[in-house]
Design a protein around this motif. Sequence first.
Motif, PDB file in Angstrom:
ATOM      1  N   LEU A  46       0.833  -1.203   0.000  1.00 25.49           N
ATOM      2  CA  LEU A  46       0.000   0.000   0.000  1.00 25.49           C
ATOM      3  C   LEU A  46       0.865   1.250   0.000  1.00 25.49           C
ATOM      4  O   LEU A  46       0.556   2.230  -0.688  1.00 25.49           O
ATOM      5  N   LEU A  47       1.946   1.222   0.763  1.00 22.44           N
ATOM      6  CA  LEU A  47       2.858   2.376   0.811  1.00 22.44           C
ATOM      7  C   LEU A  47       3.466   2.666  -0.560  1.00 22.44           C
ATOM      8  O   LEU A  47       3.841   3.804  -0.862  1.00 22.44           O
ATOM      9  N   ASP A  48       3.558   1.634  -1.388  1.00 24.62           N
ATOM     10  CA  ASP A  48       4.057   1.800  -2.757  1.00 24.62           C
ATOM     11  C   ASP A  48       2.917   1.981  -3.758  1.00 24.62           C
ATOM     12  O   ASP A  48       3.131   1.930  -4.975  1.00 24.62           O
ATOM     13  N   GLU A  49       1.694   2.161  -3.221  1.00 26.17           N
ATOM     14  CA  GLU A  49       0.479   2.311  -4.039  1.00 26.17           C
ATOM     15  C   GLU A  49       0.260   1.124  -4.971  1.00 26.17           C
ATOM     16  O   GLU A  49      -0.109   1.276  -6.142  1.00 26.17           O
ATOM     17  N   LYS A  50       0.477  -0.055  -4.440  1.00 28.11           N
ATOM     18  CA  LYS A  50       0.229  -1.291  -5.182  1.00 28.11           C
ATOM     19  C   LYS A  50      -1.092  -1.884  -4.688  1.00 28.11           C
ATOM     20  O   LYS A  50      -1.187  -2.341  -3.546  1.00 28.11           O
ATOM     21  N   TYR A  51      -2.094  -1.829  -5.528  1.00 29.52           N
ATOM     22  CA  TYR A  51      -3.396  -2.369  -5.157  1.00 29.52           C
ATOM     23  C   TYR A  51      -4.155  -2.753  -6.421  1.00 29.52           C
ATOM     24  O   TYR A  51      -3.795  -2.341  -7.529  1.00 29.52           O
ATOM     25  N   LYS A  89       5.935   9.720  12.097  1.00 31.44           N
ATOM     26  CA  LYS A  89       4.580  10.075  11.665  1.00 31.44           C
ATOM     27  C   LYS A  89       4.453  10.093  10.148  1.00 31.44           C
ATOM     28  O   LYS A  89       3.350   9.945   9.607  1.00 31.44           O
ATOM     29  N   ALA A  90       5.588  10.259   9.473  1.00 22.72           N
ATOM     30  CA  ALA A  90       5.552  10.387   8.013  1.00 22.72           C
ATOM     31  C   ALA A  90       4.964   9.141   7.358  1.00 22.72           C
ATOM     32  O   ALA A  90       4.234   9.234   6.360  1.00 22.72           O
ATOM     33  N   THR A  91       5.291   7.960   7.908  1.00 23.46           N
ATOM     34  CA  THR A  91       4.752   6.712   7.348  1.00 23.46           C
ATOM     35  C   THR A  91       3.237   6.686   7.451  1.00 23.46           C
ATOM     36  O   THR A  91       2.533   6.312   6.504  1.00 23.46           O
ATOM     37  N   TYR A  92       2.713   7.115   8.579  1.00 22.77           N
ATOM     38  CA  TYR A  92       1.265   7.127   8.788  1.00 22.77           C
ATOM     39  C   TYR A  92       0.603   8.191   7.910  1.00 22.77           C
ATOM     40  O   TYR A  92      -0.478   7.959   7.336  1.00 22.77           O
ATOM     41  N   GLU A  93       1.244   9.335   7.783  1.00 23.55           N
ATOM     42  CA  GLU A  93       0.705  10.388   6.914  1.00 23.55           C
ATOM     43  C   GLU A  93       0.635   9.908   5.479  1.00 23.55           C
ATOM     44  O   GLU A  93      -0.335  10.192   4.762  1.00 23.55           O
ATOM     45  N   ARG A  94       1.646   9.142   5.068  1.00 24.08           N
ATOM     46  CA  ARG A  94       1.669   8.591   3.710  1.00 24.08           C
ATOM     47  C   ARG A  94       0.527   7.596   3.504  1.00 24.08           C
ATOM     48  O   ARG A  94      -0.184   7.643   2.486  1.00 24.08           O
ATOM     49  N   ILE A  95       0.320   6.704   4.468  1.00 22.70           N
ATOM     50  CA  ILE A  95      -0.762   5.725   4.355  1.00 22.70           C
ATOM     51  C   ILE A  95      -2.118   6.419   4.270  1.00 22.70           C
ATOM     52  O   ILE A  95      -2.941   6.101   3.400  1.00 22.70           O
TER      53      ILE A  95
END
Length: 407
Positions: A46-51, A89-95
């Motif tokens: 998901l972090l790589d926008e793979k869906y 927090k950056a990881t969560y903001e990205r998600i």
Amino acid sequence: MNGNVIVGQSGGPTAVINSSLAGVFKTALDRGANKIYGMCNGVKGLLDEKYVDLTDKLNSTMAIDLLKRTPSSALGSCRFKLPDIQKDKATYERIFEILKKLDIKFFFYIGGNDSMDTIDKLSKYAESVKSDIKFMGVPKTIDNDLAITDHTPGYGSAAKFIASTMKEIIRDGHVYDYPTISIVEIMGRNAGWLTAAASLAKSDDCEGVDLIYLPEKVFDVDHFLAKIRELSKTGKSIVVAVSEGIKVADGRFVFELAEHVEFVDAFGHKQMSGSAKFLANKVTAELGTKARAIELSTLQRCAAHMTSRTDITEAYNVGGAAVKAAFEGETGKVVVLKRVSDDPYMCITETADVSKIANVEKKVPLEWITDDDYVTQDLIHYIHPLIQAELSPIMVDGLPRHLNLTM
């Protein structure tokens, strides 16, 4: 309803994890979801926008029936540990940026202890930023080590495969006119639920395994060798079930007593393999008797040709129950199974706070392990209903047909 759904799979797969995916998809569709997305390789993907858009992929009853019968994680999996919110927090903001882009209102994650850690962290972050996205955990693991729930989807089918395979190994030992020793290594990490399933091999047509060693009790190599020496006097073949996670008194895993290459994943879990081989070599060296090490390995979690119908049905039901709970406003929860009857067997679904399950291991109660290296009838009675009935594969050209969602 307004908004879309996204679902992912994480951790080690099972033979019925895709039945839970089917339960999430079908229930969300029936309740009016606009779009239903699947994360490719869990939250890491998901972090790589793979869906993928599951609304297009699962557009027929046949596709859903195939999905239920497809082993492993159809969306792909990951072992990705979300960082502490305060540290990154950056990881969560990205998600949440990606979820907003997809107009996601409901987030479902199918997995075990570590996956519930992900749901716990995401739901807490959502609360801190006042997001209205609902986060729900859907349980799975062949290890059966999730707290609160009576058992986990995936365990029953793995137990069925193990018990069936042990019967076949025992039968194979009758071939020759001299005794053989087979030491079978079974998955489960620090919990012995899977290894205990070897006890189900004992039946009207099978004498069962001779010894069962679970990680809940300290393993004594000398005691083990003495038991094998004693059993060898009977002149019959010997079959022993050992958990991959058995430890000696000083805390080392048995596989660590031999030379091994150590691999540790993102959650700090060691790769466990080699206990049976070490013990088989020890038997040969100390007793001068040929011994064979057998690792069931990944077969335990991918043998979809031998799924339990009870297991595959419950896997579907917990997926549907998660959707129902989220659509009714629950978040930060995980669906659990509650056994309400043994005869006849019956389980219902409830929800529990995910924080009470994340990173907690449920082990076999010591009172269910005997002093003579076996398990009690209470444990056998607990497992037995979970392996009942079958769901036949859909065969094409003599082989089971599966569904690939990410091609």
